[in-house]
Each structure stands twice: as structure tokens, then as C-alpha cells.
Design an enzyme around this catalytic site. Structure first.
Site, PDB file in Angstrom:
ATOM      1  N   ASP A 290       0.852  -1.185   0.000  1.00 53.45           N
ATOM      2  CA  ASP A 290       0.000   0.000   0.000  1.00 53.45           C
ATOM      3  C   ASP A 290       0.889   1.236   0.000  1.00 53.45           C
ATOM      4  O   ASP A 290       1.988   1.225   0.573  1.00 53.45           O
ATOM      5  CB  ASP A 290      -0.902   0.022   1.234  1.00 53.45           C
ATOM      6  CG  ASP A 290      -2.039  -0.982   1.160  1.00 53.45           C
ATOM      7  OD1 ASP A 290      -2.425  -1.364   0.039  1.00 53.45           O
ATOM      8  OD2 ASP A 290      -2.553  -1.365   2.225  1.00 53.45           O
TER       9      ASP A 290
ATOM     10  N   ASP B 179      -7.188  -1.317  -4.498  1.00 49.46           N
ATOM     11  CA  ASP B 179      -8.308  -1.065  -3.592  1.00 49.46           C
ATOM     12  C   ASP B 179      -9.323  -0.119  -4.222  1.00 49.46           C
ATOM     13  O   ASP B 179     -10.532  -0.276  -4.031  1.00 49.46           O
ATOM     14  CB  ASP B 179      -7.808  -0.483  -2.271  1.00 49.46           C
ATOM     15  CG  ASP B 179      -6.925  -1.443  -1.494  1.00 49.46           C
ATOM     16  OD1 ASP B 179      -7.068  -2.668  -1.677  1.00 49.46           O
ATOM     17  OD2 ASP B 179      -6.081  -0.966  -0.719  1.00 49.46           O
TER      18      ASP B 179
END
Length: 157
Positions: free
Chosen positions: A119, A138
Site C-alpha cells: 500500500d 483497492d
């Protein structure tokens, strides 16, 4: 035509996710730089290793948790493919399903290679400091799921 649209949507979502992770994490080396302010204070690149699901929920350090999340992601992808193969989904539903599948597979590949999901996106605004990081996959997963829910074309009974 339907299968191609689903495939290409998933393919491009997967590719964009993996390229973005490679560029930010490996080329820009955000892991060692700590953070990179892109559009302060709204967008910052900040390295994160997510062993759970979105926003770090259900964090699991065990290898079993990793494989459970991989299996769950693959099952969800299969369910979306089967669901969209039945009936006559709209073009936008097929694109949404492809985005969801491509994003989910992007995170599956991370879990297979690294043991966690990479991330790097952090967004804050208006004096609120958001501690969470996420990735392009995401965004595709969320957008694809929203498209499947909102664009199903069924009229409420």
C-alpha cells in the site's frame, strides 16, 4: 463480446495496479524515503504492508491468514465471473466486474510474492490526518463493487 470486455477490464486494472506499485515502491523507493508529498495535504505516498483487508482490518501475521485471504479473494473473483455470465449484464457491470477482479488479483499477487499487500496511497483533508494507506487495486475493487451494486439495471420491487 461480454467475456472480452470483462477480461480486458480486469487485465488493465491488474496491470495499472502492478505498475503503480512497482513505480512508487521500487523506483521511487517510498519504503526507504518514508513518505513523498504529492499534493499536500491531500495526497501523500506512504509505504505500508497490509496483512489484512482494507484499512488494516483483520490483520494477521500468520501464514494461514495470508492463504485464507488469497483463497477468499479467488473465490470472490470466481463468484463475480459466474454471476456476470448468467443473465445479461450491462456493459458497465462487466467493466465494474473486471475492475473488481483485476484489483483483487493485483492484491493476490502481492500476497503471493511478498506475503502482504503493498500500500502507498494516503489521503488526508481539512485538518484530519488519515493514518491509513491503500493502493490502486483497492480503488478498483471499491469502484467495481459499487458499479456491480448500482448498475445492475434491476428495478426495485
Amino acid at each position: 463480446m461480454r467475456a472480452r470486455l470483462l477480461f480486458w477490464s480486469a487485465f488493465w486494472a491488474f496491470l495499472i495496479d502492478q505498475i503503480s506499485k512497482y513505480l512508487v515502491v521500487h523506483v521511487m523507493d517510498v519504503a526507504h524515503r518514508g513518505s513523498i508529498e504529492v499534493l499536500p495535504p491531500f495526497l501523500t505516498f506512504r509505504y505500508g504492508e497490509n496483512r489484512g483487508i482494507n484499512f488494516g482490518l483483520f490483520q494477521g501475521e500468520s501464514d494461514a491468514a495470508r492463504w485464507i485471504l488469497i483463497g477468499l479473494s479467488l473465490v470472490i473473483c470466481a463468484v463475480v465471473v459466474v454471476w456476470l455470465s448468467r443473465g445479461r449484464p450491462s456493459r458497465w457491470m462487466l467493466i465494474g466486474g473486471g475492475l473488481l477482479i483485476g484489483g483483487a488479483l493485483g492484491n493476490v499477487i502481492d500476497r503471493l510474492i511478498y506475503g502482504y499487500v503493498l500500500d502507498f496511497l494516503n489521503m488526508s483533508c481539512c485538518g484530519i490526518n488519515n493514518p491509513f494507506v491503500f493502493n490502486v487495486a483497492d480503488i478498483f475493487i471499491f469502484g467495481g463493487a459499487a458499479a456491480l451494486i448500482l448498475l445492475d439495471g434491476k428495478k426495485p420491487s
